[in-house]
Scaffold this active site. Sequence first.
Site, mmCIF file in Angstrom:
data_model
loop_
_atom_site.group_PDB
_atom_site.id
_atom_site.type_symbol
_atom_site.label_atom_id
_atom_site.label_comp_id
_atom_site.label_asym_id
_atom_site.label_seq_id
_atom_site.Cartn_x
_atom_site.Cartn_y
_atom_site.Cartn_z
ATOM 1 N N ARG A 203 4.622 6.660 13.830
ATOM 2 C CA ARG A 203 4.649 7.264 12.498
ATOM 3 C C ARG A 203 4.048 8.661 12.501
ATOM 4 O O ARG A 203 2.976 8.865 13.056
ATOM 5 C CB ARG A 203 3.854 6.410 11.502
ATOM 6 C CG ARG A 203 4.055 6.868 10.055
ATOM 7 C CD ARG A 203 3.205 6.063 9.079
ATOM 8 N NE ARG A 203 1.907 6.669 8.894
ATOM 9 C CZ ARG A 203 0.830 6.019 8.443
ATOM 10 N NH1 ARG A 203 0.904 4.721 8.164
ATOM 11 N NH2 ARG A 203 -0.304 6.637 8.283
ATOM 12 N N HIS B 123 4.742 0.260 0.058
ATOM 13 C CA HIS B 123 5.433 -0.558 1.050
ATOM 14 C C HIS B 123 4.512 -1.617 1.635
ATOM 15 O O HIS B 123 3.301 -1.589 1.427
ATOM 16 C CB HIS B 123 6.043 0.320 2.153
ATOM 17 C CG HIS B 123 5.028 1.144 2.888
ATOM 18 N ND1 HIS B 123 4.531 2.320 2.386
ATOM 19 C CD2 HIS B 123 4.412 0.954 4.073
ATOM 20 C CE1 HIS B 123 3.649 2.832 3.227
ATOM 21 N NE2 HIS B 123 3.546 2.011 4.272
ATOM 22 N N HIS C 220 0.835 -1.208 0.000
ATOM 23 C CA HIS C 220 0.000 0.000 0.000
ATOM 24 C C HIS C 220 0.864 1.251 0.000
ATOM 25 O O HIS C 220 2.072 1.202 0.242
ATOM 26 C CB HIS C 220 -0.926 0.014 1.226
ATOM 27 C CG HIS C 220 -0.181 0.146 2.525
ATOM 28 N ND1 HIS C 220 0.520 -0.893 3.097
ATOM 29 C CD2 HIS C 220 0.001 1.216 3.344
ATOM 30 C CE1 HIS C 220 1.091 -0.474 4.220
ATOM 31 N NE2 HIS C 220 0.798 0.800 4.394
ATOM 32 N N ASP D 294 0.651 4.884 1.998
ATOM 33 C CA ASP D 294 -0.099 5.399 3.131
ATOM 34 C C ASP D 294 -1.182 6.386 2.687
ATOM 35 O O ASP D 294 -0.903 7.368 1.996
ATOM 36 C CB ASP D 294 0.842 6.085 4.142
ATOM 37 C CG ASP D 294 1.695 5.062 4.894
ATOM 38 O OD1 ASP D 294 1.241 3.913 5.063
ATOM 39 O OD2 ASP D 294 2.814 5.420 5.312
HETATM 40 FE FE FE2 Z 1 1.963 1.973 5.790
#
Ligand code: FE2
Length: 282
Positions: A273, A258, A104, A106
């Site tokens: 994150r 990723h 995917h 983000d």
């Molecule tokens: Fe991710």
Amino acid sequence: MTISTKPMTTTQFVVEVEDIDLSKPVAGTTVAALRKAINRYSILVFRDQSIDNDQHIAFSRNFGDLEIHTVKQYLLPDYPEIIALANRGENGTTPIENGGAYWHTDISYKAKPPMGSLLFSLEIPPEGGDTLFADMYAAYDALDDEMKDRIAGLRAVHGYEARFSKMGEGGKRPQLTAEQLAEVPEVTHPIVRTNPENGQKALFVNEGFTLGIEGMAKDESRALLDALNAHAMKPDFIYAHHWRVGDLVFWDNRSVMHCATAYDTNYARRMHRTTIQGDIPI
Ligand SMILES: [Fe+2]
């Protein structure tokens, strides 16, 4: 100002940035050099960092305003800019076990998907839990001319709901509320995305959130997306990041996708994150 970098792999899209302490404010000239580097490489790795939440947020803000994730139960209390990817939760956040274990980009399901993500590693299992990255500039470049012609001008539909309900996590993960759903209507993005900062073209589809191709019959659209995804996941385009505690990895969501790899969930894994807001893809 130049920054010191060293290649991490034989591929061209990831470098380690040396001699920067992210716990301290970074000079404007260094930020400019890092910005240039992320456009050149797509992935910057900073090793052996020791940063708190405020420092992580402050460093990330050098590159733009920060995204606040739709699913609030993953956000650190008092630090809504930080999503806790923690399999045991952190300060009451909902645990995420083996999250992101599908290819995917983000938050590609938003009209303005984030430009970049900065993931900081706090606790890692002894094995597994790597993050795989695919170089979508290289994947695009390697397509034959016929395919490049075929996908030029096409737009793909991206959405969050289908993926969110698929994740399930043994019933631990609740469904999106009506309010959350209203925040994430389906959107379309060009399949070939140009980074306006360097003019480079990247393939911009992913398994996780890309649902179909606008104006194309379902079967044809599925077959084309499957072919593009399979192409982008070829080993030639992939870098596997093996995490150490204290790694901060900054990647460009405009040009990489990723996927997390599995690990033994008897071990704790905890990452933070931040996500930098982006522009409407062109
Ligand atoms: Fe991710």
